[in-house]
Design an enzyme around this catalytic site. Structure first.
Site, PDB file in Angstrom:
ATOM      1  N   MET A   1      62.275  63.399  60.771  1.00  0.00           N
ATOM      2  CA  MET A   1      62.160  64.779  60.297  1.00  0.00           C
ATOM      3  C   MET A   1      61.324  65.602  61.269  1.00  0.00           C
ATOM      4  O   MET A   1      61.638  66.754  61.550  1.00  0.00           O
ATOM      5  CB  MET A   1      61.514  64.815  58.906  1.00  0.00           C
ATOM      6  CG  MET A   1      62.397  64.334  57.811  1.00  0.00           C
ATOM      7  SD  MET A   1      63.897  65.292  57.592  1.00  0.00           S
ATOM      8  CE  MET A   1      63.325  66.740  56.717  1.00  0.00           C
ATOM      9  N   ASP A  20      52.140  62.547  67.418  1.00  0.00           N
ATOM     10  CA  ASP A  20      52.397  61.302  66.683  1.00  0.00           C
ATOM     11  C   ASP A  20      51.317  60.298  67.100  1.00  0.00           C
ATOM     12  O   ASP A  20      50.471  60.605  67.953  1.00  0.00           O
ATOM     13  CB  ASP A  20      53.817  60.776  67.003  1.00  0.00           C
ATOM     14  CG  ASP A  20      54.415  59.965  65.862  1.00  0.00           C
ATOM     15  OD1 ASP A  20      55.417  60.401  65.263  1.00  0.00           O
ATOM     16  OD2 ASP A  20      53.874  58.865  65.561  1.00  0.00           O
ATOM     17  N   VAL A  78      54.600  59.665  57.483  1.00  0.00           N
ATOM     18  CA  VAL A  78      55.197  58.842  56.430  1.00  0.00           C
ATOM     19  C   VAL A  78      54.824  59.336  55.021  1.00  0.00           C
ATOM     20  O   VAL A  78      53.722  59.847  54.810  1.00  0.00           O
ATOM     21  CB  VAL A  78      54.793  57.348  56.581  1.00  0.00           C
ATOM     22  CG1 VAL A  78      55.581  56.688  57.680  1.00  0.00           C
ATOM     23  CG2 VAL A  78      53.304  57.215  56.817  1.00  0.00           C
ATOM     24  N   LYS A  84      48.888  60.623  54.325  1.00  0.00           N
ATOM     25  CA  LYS A  84      48.978  62.082  54.469  1.00  0.00           C
ATOM     26  C   LYS A  84      47.604  62.733  54.288  1.00  0.00           C
ATOM     27  O   LYS A  84      47.239  63.629  55.047  1.00  0.00           O
ATOM     28  CB  LYS A  84      49.978  62.660  53.459  1.00  0.00           C
ATOM     29  CG  LYS A  84      51.437  62.495  53.912  1.00  0.00           C
ATOM     30  CD  LYS A  84      52.354  63.441  53.167  1.00  0.00           C
ATOM     31  CE  LYS A  84      53.826  63.160  53.383  1.00  0.00           C
ATOM     32  NZ  LYS A  84      54.336  63.510  54.711  1.00  0.00           N
ATOM     33  N   SER A 106      58.202  65.313  50.412  1.00  0.00           N
ATOM     34  CA  SER A 106      59.299  65.594  49.487  1.00  0.00           C
ATOM     35  C   SER A 106      58.920  65.246  48.049  1.00  0.00           C
ATOM     36  O   SER A 106      59.610  65.666  47.123  1.00  0.00           O
ATOM     37  CB  SER A 106      60.571  64.850  49.904  1.00  0.00           C
ATOM     38  OG  SER A 106      60.282  63.605  50.441  1.00  0.00           O
ATOM     39  N   HIS A 127      58.922  72.183  52.587  1.00  0.00           N
ATOM     40  CA  HIS A 127      59.855  71.064  52.405  1.00  0.00           C
ATOM     41  C   HIS A 127      61.194  71.373  53.060  1.00  0.00           C
ATOM     42  O   HIS A 127      61.964  72.186  52.559  1.00  0.00           O
ATOM     43  CB  HIS A 127      60.017  70.811  50.897  1.00  0.00           C
ATOM     44  CG  HIS A 127      60.918  69.668  50.556  1.00  0.00           C
ATOM     45  ND1 HIS A 127      61.606  69.591  49.373  1.00  0.00           N
ATOM     46  CD2 HIS A 127      61.254  68.543  51.254  1.00  0.00           C
ATOM     47  CE1 HIS A 127      62.310  68.478  49.351  1.00  0.00           C
ATOM     48  NE2 HIS A 127      62.118  67.838  50.480  1.00  0.00           N
ATOM     49  N   TYR A 337      71.888  76.392  48.819  1.00  0.00           N
ATOM     50  CA  TYR A 337      71.474  76.075  50.192  1.00  0.00           C
ATOM     51  C   TYR A 337      70.832  74.692  50.336  1.00  0.00           C
ATOM     52  O   TYR A 337      70.887  74.093  51.394  1.00  0.00           O
ATOM     53  CB  TYR A 337      70.499  77.143  50.702  1.00  0.00           C
ATOM     54  CG  TYR A 337      71.147  78.456  51.059  1.00  0.00           C
ATOM     55  CD1 TYR A 337      72.517  78.563  51.275  1.00  0.00           C
ATOM     56  CD2 TYR A 337      70.379  79.613  51.210  1.00  0.00           C
ATOM     57  CE1 TYR A 337      73.100  79.770  51.607  1.00  0.00           C
ATOM     58  CE2 TYR A 337      70.959  80.825  51.545  1.00  0.00           C
ATOM     59  CZ  TYR A 337      72.320  80.893  51.737  1.00  0.00           C
ATOM     60  OH  TYR A 337      72.888  82.093  52.075  1.00  0.00           O
TER      61      TYR A 337
HETATM   62  N1  LIG Z   1      64.069  61.750  55.777  1.00  0.00           N
HETATM   63  C1  LIG Z   1      64.386  62.706  54.930  1.00  0.00           C
HETATM   64  O1  LIG Z   1      65.532  62.861  54.497  1.00  0.00           O
HETATM   65  C2  LIG Z   1      63.332  63.686  54.481  1.00  0.00           C
HETATM   66  C3  LIG Z   1      63.716  64.896  53.871  1.00  0.00           C
HETATM   67  C4  LIG Z   1      62.724  65.816  53.496  1.00  0.00           C
HETATM   68  C5  LIG Z   1      61.390  65.508  53.711  1.00  0.00           C
HETATM   69  N2  LIG Z   1      61.051  64.297  54.281  1.00  0.00           N
HETATM   70  C6  LIG Z   1      59.634  64.012  54.470  1.00  0.00           C
HETATM   71  O2  LIG Z   1      59.300  64.072  55.846  1.00  0.00           O
HETATM   72  C7  LIG Z   1      58.232  63.164  56.110  1.00  0.00           C
HETATM   73  C8  LIG Z   1      58.628  62.240  57.238  1.00  0.00           C
HETATM   74  O3  LIG Z   1      59.794  61.537  56.856  1.00  0.00           O
HETATM   75  P1  LIG Z   1      60.657  60.733  57.917  1.00  0.00           P
HETATM   76  O4  LIG Z   1      61.882  60.262  57.202  1.00  0.00           O
HETATM   77  O5  LIG Z   1      60.795  61.520  59.168  1.00  0.00           O
HETATM   78  O6  LIG Z   1      59.669  59.489  58.178  1.00  0.00           O
HETATM   79  P2  LIG Z   1      59.574  58.523  59.437  1.00  0.00           P
HETATM   80  O7  LIG Z   1      58.900  57.291  58.937  1.00  0.00           O
HETATM   81  O8  LIG Z   1      60.891  58.428  60.120  1.00  0.00           O
HETATM   82  O9  LIG Z   1      58.612  59.295  60.444  1.00  0.00           O
HETATM   83  C9  LIG Z   1      57.247  59.398  60.193  1.00  0.00           C
HETATM   84  C10 LIG Z   1      56.542  59.618  61.521  1.00  0.00           C
HETATM   85  O10 LIG Z   1      55.156  59.753  61.258  1.00  0.00           O
HETATM   86  C11 LIG Z   1      54.456  59.101  62.281  1.00  0.00           C
HETATM   87  N3  LIG Z   1      53.101  58.801  61.829  1.00  0.00           N
HETATM   88  C12 LIG Z   1      52.710  57.852  60.962  1.00  0.00           C
HETATM   89  N4  LIG Z   1      51.366  57.902  60.806  1.00  0.00           N
HETATM   90  C13 LIG Z   1      50.927  58.929  61.570  1.00  0.00           C
HETATM   91  C14 LIG Z   1      49.649  59.481  61.835  1.00  0.00           C
HETATM   92  N5  LIG Z   1      48.560  58.957  61.270  1.00  0.00           N
HETATM   93  N6  LIG Z   1      49.572  60.537  62.678  1.00  0.00           N
HETATM   94  C15 LIG Z   1      50.678  61.048  63.250  1.00  0.00           C
HETATM   95  N7  LIG Z   1      51.912  60.556  63.053  1.00  0.00           N
HETATM   96  C16 LIG Z   1      52.025  59.506  62.213  1.00  0.00           C
HETATM   97  C17 LIG Z   1      55.289  57.871  62.560  1.00  0.00           C
HETATM   98  O11 LIG Z   1      54.969  57.316  63.841  1.00  0.00           O
HETATM   99  C18 LIG Z   1      56.688  58.461  62.510  1.00  0.00           C
HETATM  100  O12 LIG Z   1      57.079  58.982  63.758  1.00  0.00           O
HETATM  101  C19 LIG Z   1      57.952  62.454  54.789  1.00  0.00           C
HETATM  102  O13 LIG Z   1      56.907  63.113  54.117  1.00  0.00           O
HETATM  103  C20 LIG Z   1      59.246  62.619  54.029  1.00  0.00           C
HETATM  104  O14 LIG Z   1      59.095  62.543  52.643  1.00  0.00           O
HETATM  105  C21 LIG Z   1      61.985  63.416  54.695  1.00  0.00           C
END
Ligand SMILES: NC(=O)c1ccc[n+]([C@@H]2O[C@H](COP(=O)([O-])OP(=O)(O)OC[C@H]3O[C@@H](n4cnc5c(N)ncnc54)[C@H](O)[C@@H]3O)[C@@H](O)[C@H]2O)c1
Length: 392
Positions: A1, A20, A78, A84, A106, A127, A337
């Site tokens: 994301m 990251d 994550v 978070k 989310s 979001h 949307y």
């Molecule tokens: N995947 C989806 O469909 C979706 C949709 C809407 C919202 N989200 C939200 O987006 C967020 C990320 O989801 P994702 O699917 O991309 O997860 P992901 O696990 O693919 O990516 C998370 C990233 O965070 C990084 N990370 C972890 N700890 C960290 C830290 N301490 N400092 C900096 N970076 C750190 C990881 O290295 C990784 O690159 C979540 O909150 C998720 O709920 C995801």
């Protein structure tokens, strides 16, 4: 994301620093942006200059010191409240006093995350939906302490990114997931009562008009994500959204059938001869469900539609009554949307009003014994009795 959000910001002309803890994750984020741009070039929609300037506008970093001058931070680590909270608190220490911090969570309460910050008034939810470059909606979640200046600035930033904002108040699932999960619950109960998920998908796609029926959508969302989100909804709104024992989604999740991401869920996914994704109903899914479901039987299309749509409509009504969303028109826009609600139906409130409020109340009452997600609020009963409209 994070990669998708960085791309979207950069392509609309706002430079972005992508932070990251892991170099491989940064590489993945940049690759995501390059892949989207590469596809645009193949279709003749992106030129070399745009590709170069967009990629150059994303600066990857492992160091917090790089973010000291930014105006806006969008946290997308994550989905874990503890991680978070730590990342948000660390971020606040490295930015200036007037920097706005948003979380792309989310499912986690914005009011809860705000507790980790010294300046919760400069914090809100932002979001995005997946895939970020394609999905037009951004849900902006106002916490109890979020200032109106923060909301205005995040609305402006969302528009600058080429997205449509909807401002909602904090609650479990916010608006979009809060109305989506009762719909999934209606679907699960239908399967447990003997409906075939392929038949349900067919009715909801071909007759109702959703781009994907509920089984296909669950495969795309992922059984791990759905199971987690339904636990959050169950904890947050136990009076209506208690987890269902032996829910087909949980059965699939426990059997490592995560959906499209690992090629197996309700459907088995593969590539056809031309390399395009293809799906077939999975015999393994039917076997998993059989011990927990009534004997298979056909359901009338109207019953299928009623049993999945009434829970969604009821929850949308409650969100309006509780002030989670400001108006029926905004809720309709969010569902069009954010979820791909069939545009020709105009949205969930337009769907209810087209049916007529009195007819909706009578239909929901017919299914009320199926559980609390079918039981309507006093508010809608009064609206129907006094011939009022949600759009008045
Ligand atoms: N995947 C989806 O469909 C979706 C949709 C809407 C919202 N989200 C939200 O987006 C967020 C990320 O989801 P994702 O699917 O991309 O997860 P992901 O696990 O693919 O990516 C998370 C990233 O965070 C990084 N990370 C972890 N700890 C960290 C830290 N301490 N400092 C900096 N970076 C750190 C990881 O290295 C990784 O690159 C979540 O909150 C998720 O709920 C995801």
């Amino acid at each position: 994301m994070g990669g998708g959000i960085a791309y979207q910001s950069a392509v609309k002309g706002t430079p972005v620093i992508m932070k990251d803890i892991n170099q491989a994750a940064l590489d993945l984020g940049l690759k995501e942006a390059a892949t989207i741009l590469g596809k645009g070039m193949q279709r003749g929609k992106v030129d070399v200059a745009t590709m170069a300037s967009t990629l150059n506008s994303i600066v990857p970093t492992l160091e917090y010191s790089a973010i000291k001058d930014v105006d806006l931070v969008i946290e997308a680590v994550v989905e874990n409240p503890k991680v978070k909270s730590i990342v948000l608190a660390e971020t606040e220490q490295h930015v200036s006093d007037d920097t706005i911090i948003c979380s792309n969570t989310s499912t986690i309460s914005i009011n809860h995350l705000a507790k980790s910050l010294k300046k919760p008034e400069r914090f809100c939810g932002m979001h995005f939906f997946n895939p970020v470059h394609k999905m037009p909606l951004v849900e902006i979640i106002r916490g109890e302490k979020t200032s109106e200046d923060t909301i205005s600035a995040v609305v402006a930033a969302t528009l600058k990114m080429g997205k449509t904002p909807i401002v909602v108040n904090d609650c479990p699932g916010f608006l979009v997931n809060r109305v989506l999960f009762p719909y999934f619950a209606g679907f699960s109960r239908l399967i447990m009562d003997g409906a075939d998920f392929v038949a349900v998908d067919k009715v909801m796609e071909k007759i109702f008009g959703w781009p994907m029926g509920p089984a296909y959508l669950l495969d795309v969302v992922g059984m791990d994500t759905s199971d987690h989100a339904s636990s959050v909804m169950s904890d947050g709104i136990p009076e209506r959204m208690q987890k269902i024992a032996n829910d087909p989604v949980t059965l699939l999740y426990k059997a490592d059938r995560l959906g499209q991401k690992n090629g197996k869920g309700f459907y088995n996914f593969s590539l056809d001869k031309r390399g395009r994704p293809a799906k077939v109903a999975a015999p393994e899914a039917y076997e998993l469900f059989a011990p927990h479901c009534a004997a298979k039987r056909d359901f009338d299309k109207d019953e299928i539609i009623a049993r999945v749509m009434i829970p969604m409509a009821n929850e949308a009504i409650r969100c309006l009554e509780e002030g989670i969303v400001a108006s029926a028109a905004e809720a309709d826009m969010a569902l069009l949307y954010g979820l791909g609600f069939p545009p020709f139906k105009g949205g969930i409130f337009r769907f209810i009003e087209t049916m007529g409020l009195a007819n909706f109340v009578a239909l929901a009452d017919k299914y009320a014994d199926l559980g609390p997600v079918y039981q309507i609020s006093d508010g809608v009963r009064e609206m129907a009795a006094s011939n009022k409209s949600y759009f008045a």
